[in-house]
Design a protein around this motif. Structure first.
Motif, PDB file in Angstrom:
ATOM      1  N   THR A  49       0.835  -1.199   0.000  1.00 39.82           N
ATOM      2  CA  THR A  49       0.000   0.000   0.000  1.00 39.82           C
ATOM      3  C   THR A  49       0.875   1.257   0.000  1.00 39.82           C
ATOM      4  OG1 THR A  49      -1.748  -1.159   1.212  1.00 39.82           O
ATOM      5  CG2 THR A  49      -1.798   1.254   1.248  1.00 39.82           C
ATOM      6  N   GLU A  70       1.103   4.336  -2.827  1.00 33.89           N
ATOM      7  CA  GLU A  70       0.943   5.749  -2.468  1.00 33.89           C
ATOM      8  C   GLU A  70       2.163   6.568  -2.898  1.00 33.89           C
ATOM      9  OE1 GLU A  70      -1.830   5.003   1.507  1.00 33.89           O
ATOM     10  OE2 GLU A  70       0.353   5.186   1.694  1.00 33.89           O
ATOM     11  N   ASP A 101       2.444   9.834  -5.671  1.00 36.68           N
ATOM     12  CA  ASP A 101       3.145  11.089  -5.399  1.00 36.68           C
ATOM     13  C   ASP A 101       4.214  11.359  -6.457  1.00 36.68           C
ATOM     14  OD1 ASP A 101       1.629  11.428  -3.141  1.00 36.68           O
ATOM     15  OD2 ASP A 101       3.153  10.647  -1.762  1.00 36.68           O
ATOM     16  N   GLU A 153      -7.106   8.528  -7.191  1.00 34.62           N
ATOM     17  CA  GLU A 153      -6.139   9.238  -6.356  1.00 34.62           C
ATOM     18  C   GLU A 153      -5.037   9.869  -7.211  1.00 34.62           C
ATOM     19  OE1 GLU A 153      -4.731   7.027  -2.992  1.00 34.62           O
ATOM     20  OE2 GLU A 153      -6.772   6.590  -2.262  1.00 34.62           O
TER      21      GLU A 153
END
Length: 660
Positions: free
Chosen positions: A139, A143, A147, A202
């Motif tokens: 995870t 993420e 970014d 996201e």
């Protein structure tokens, strides 16, 4: 007013106004070096901007730290790449053309022949093409990846890029997250379809946060990926509806196939209809909530793009291979010069090159990525003085040489033995999937005629015929022949060539026999296209090939489609097989062969016709005769060495341009 009313209309999305509705679809060139721009990379994109496209989506950039060091991709993972990115952006936008970069990660997918180490994916499931099992991203790693992509988008914006396209199709990493076939995660990035879309949601939010609303953001989404447990058209519509938010997304495109046995779906070749997915794109367009749709896939002729827009199947078009063949495709079309567009064959040689991996090439554009490739879009001087040139052979190489020489102001005579121009390509163009070849020789034939080439058809030129023209330069493009060097048939007649059998089939209709056996000693795609044609004329077709893999030199996407079609037509292919034409077998309607791995002698039964596809050998009779008379002809194309379309076009062009 342009004949292409819809293609020529401006289009606005986000903060951008596009001057027309033709975009350059993302294509990997491998022209970068050590993550830096090169003159060739700049020239490639500048030429297409200057040639009239309204927007260029470049190949993917190195956006992630893990992508650093991929030398053929530009650096967007650190600020050190900003000057090079800015140089590329400036070269494109100078010509009123917008520029976007593609953000992409292949994940576990690998179509290249190069081995790839340290791949990663949503889950530790094997790649469908190679079987390699990737690292399953944690995870935190997902993420961090979001970014990094957002930071790369920010760098691109600072360098002068107008936006980015997120590639979530083609079986790449984002596609892998979307598909239940490849995503078995239990965190927020997996589970049901809504969970599997979390990564893209996201990522879009992160890019918008980093770059603001005026920075263009496009999504390339999966359509049908060909996997029974993957994404079909209905689910593709669900994904498009959920992710195509007009507040955050500026355009959407759709890609077919994935990194699996349907990889070839994403780049349809000559066996597919033009604008292959127009109707399905229209169906998916109803799910994009009004977000403009870029239509993709085998748009070769401007009329095909115009039709898509006129029928509301797309809002603008993305052209790929046709713009590789001719950077001025758009400008020629919109200025009423569609006839002058250099043809794209849909052969996928370009894709095969980058999969090697090597730099992008094109069969019909040997000047790709150089200043010279735009010269054909400008009128040439019409001076008629110059050298007297004789070209013998009206195939691809000879026509190319004659056209180039005549356009340079030389007086050119072209001898061609047949009444039909094109040489070997004339027959190949009439095989399944070969129709694009007709455009190649027709294009150069039209150029030659317009430039005043004197054409002598139906004449097998002798040394005396050549000398009668008092030439300063002689160019021989006499092609090659395919002699059979094995034993004759039991009646003493030579074994017929596959080309002769195909020509016979094209001349007459109806069944030709029960069982056909083809001896493949050439290993080209044309042997198997001929087998497809003849499968409709014989009850059975069997190919005996000494090679381990049929058409092994062809790109993977070409072989995939070929094998599907052969299976559908029940064409039997025996690899590692060396023919043994024993008279006793032939009298019984059979052909024997030795299996090269086991040594066993086997037979194919029910055969009443046999033909061979043997290695080509240059025709040398005229060359020998001219040399004996003191001439030093330049020899090009298959007459020099049997090779492929790319070499024929390139050598013809160089020969014509080199005359002084």
């Amino acid at each position: 007013m342009s004949a292409f009313e819809h293609l020529s209309r401006p289009l606005r999305f986000g903060a951008l106004r596009l001057k027309n509705r033709v975009a350059h679809a993302a294509i990997l060139t491998r022209y970068a070096a050590a993550e830096r721009v090169t003159d060739r990379l700049i020239a490639y994109h500048r030429n297409r901007a200057q040639g009239g496209v309204s927007m260029i989506v470049t190949e993917a950039v190195n956006a992630l730290p893990s992508q650093a060091g991929r030398g053929a991709y530009l650096n967007a993972h650190s600020d050190a790449g900003l000057p090079d990115l800015a140089r590329l952006a400036s070269a494109v936008t100078h010509h009123d053309c917008r520029i976007l970069a593609q953000l992409q990660e292949r994940g576990r997918g690998n179509y290249s022949r190069a081995r790839v180490d340290r791949t990663f994916a949503p889950s530790a499931l094997p790649d469908d093409l190679t079987g390699a099992v990737p690292h399953a991203l944690s995870t935190g790693e997902v993420e961090a990846m979001v970014d990094a992509f957002a930071a790369a988008a920010g760098r691109l914006q600072r360098a002068g890029f107008d936006g980015v396209e997120v590639s979530a199709g083609h079986g790449h990493l984002f596609h892998q997250f979307l598909s239940a076939h490849s995503n078995r995660r239990t965190d927020r990035f997996g589970g049901d379809l809504d969970g599997r879309m979390t990564l893209l949601r996201e990522l879009v939010a992160a890019i918008r946060s980093a770059c603001g609303r005026d920075f263009v953001l496009g999504l390339k989404l999966p359509a049908e990926d060909g996997d029974p447990a993957g994404i079909d058209l209905a689910q593709a519509g669900q994904i498009a509806s959920a992710l195509s938010d007009p507040q955050t997304i500026d355009y959407v495109a759709f890609a077919w196939g994935a990194q699996n046995r349907q990889l070839h779906w994403h780049i349809p070749d000559g066996h597919w209809p033009r604008a292959s997915y127009a109707e399905k794109t229209a169906e998916l367009r109803r799910d994009t909530n009004g977000v403009p749709v870029m239509g993709l896939a085998r748009i070769v002729d401007p009329n095909e793009g115009e039709a898509m827009l006129a029928r509301d199947q797309a809002d603008f078009i993305g052209v790929g291979r046709a713009l590789i063949a001719d950077p001025a495709w758009t400008g020629k079309a919109l200025s009423g010069r569609s006839h002058a567009i250099r043809p794209c064959v849909s052969c996928n040689t370009c894709w095969g090159a980058i999969a090697e991996p090597a730099s992008l090439v094109c069969d019909t554009n040997p000047d790709l990525g150089t200043a010279a490739e735009l010269s054909g879009s400008r009128p040439r001087p019409g001076a008629r003085q110059g050298r007297r040139v004789v070209v013998v052979g009206g195939g691809i190489a000879g026509l190319s040489a004659a056209a180039e020489a005549a356009e340079a102001g030389h007086t050119v005579t072209l001898f061609h033995a047949s009444g039909d121009l094109g040489g070997r390509a004339h027959t190949a163009a009439r095989l399944p999937g070969g129709e694009g070849l007709e455009g190649v020789y027709d294009f150069d034939a039209a150029r030659a005629a317009a430039a005043g080439v004197r054409l002598e058809r139906g004449l097998t030129a002798t040394a005396q015929d050549v000398e009668a023209c008092a030439p300063d330069t002689i160019i021989l493009a006499t092609g090659a022949e395919t002699p059979w060097d094995g034993p004759a048939l039991d009646d003493g007649l030579p074994l017929p060539s596959l080309r002769a059998l195909v020509q016979d089939a094209l001349r007459r209709a109806g069944p030709m026999g029960d069982g056909l056996l083809l001896i493949d000693r050439d290993d080209s795609i044309w042997v198997y296209r001929a087998a497809e044609l003849l499968a409709d004329r014989f009850a059975t077709v069997t190919v005996l090939s000494e090679w381990e893999v049929p058409a092994q030199r062809e790109p993977l996407v070409v072989r995939q489609g070929m094998l599907e079609r052969l299976a559908a037509r029940r064409v039997r292919v025996e690899n590692n097989a060396r023919v043994d034409l024993a008279p006793d077998d032939l009298m019984q309607g059979a052909v024997g062969f030795h299996h090269l791995l086991t040594g066993a002698r086997l037979r194919v039964e029910g055969i009443d016709a046999v033909a061979h596809a043997s290695p080509r050998r240059p025709r040398t009779a005229l060359l020998t005769a001219l040399r004996e008379r003191g001439h030093a002809p330049q020899v090009i194309g298959d007459a020099y060495q049997p090779r492929a379309l790319m070499q024929a076009v390139a050598e013809g062009r160089r020969a014509g341009q080199a005359i002084r």
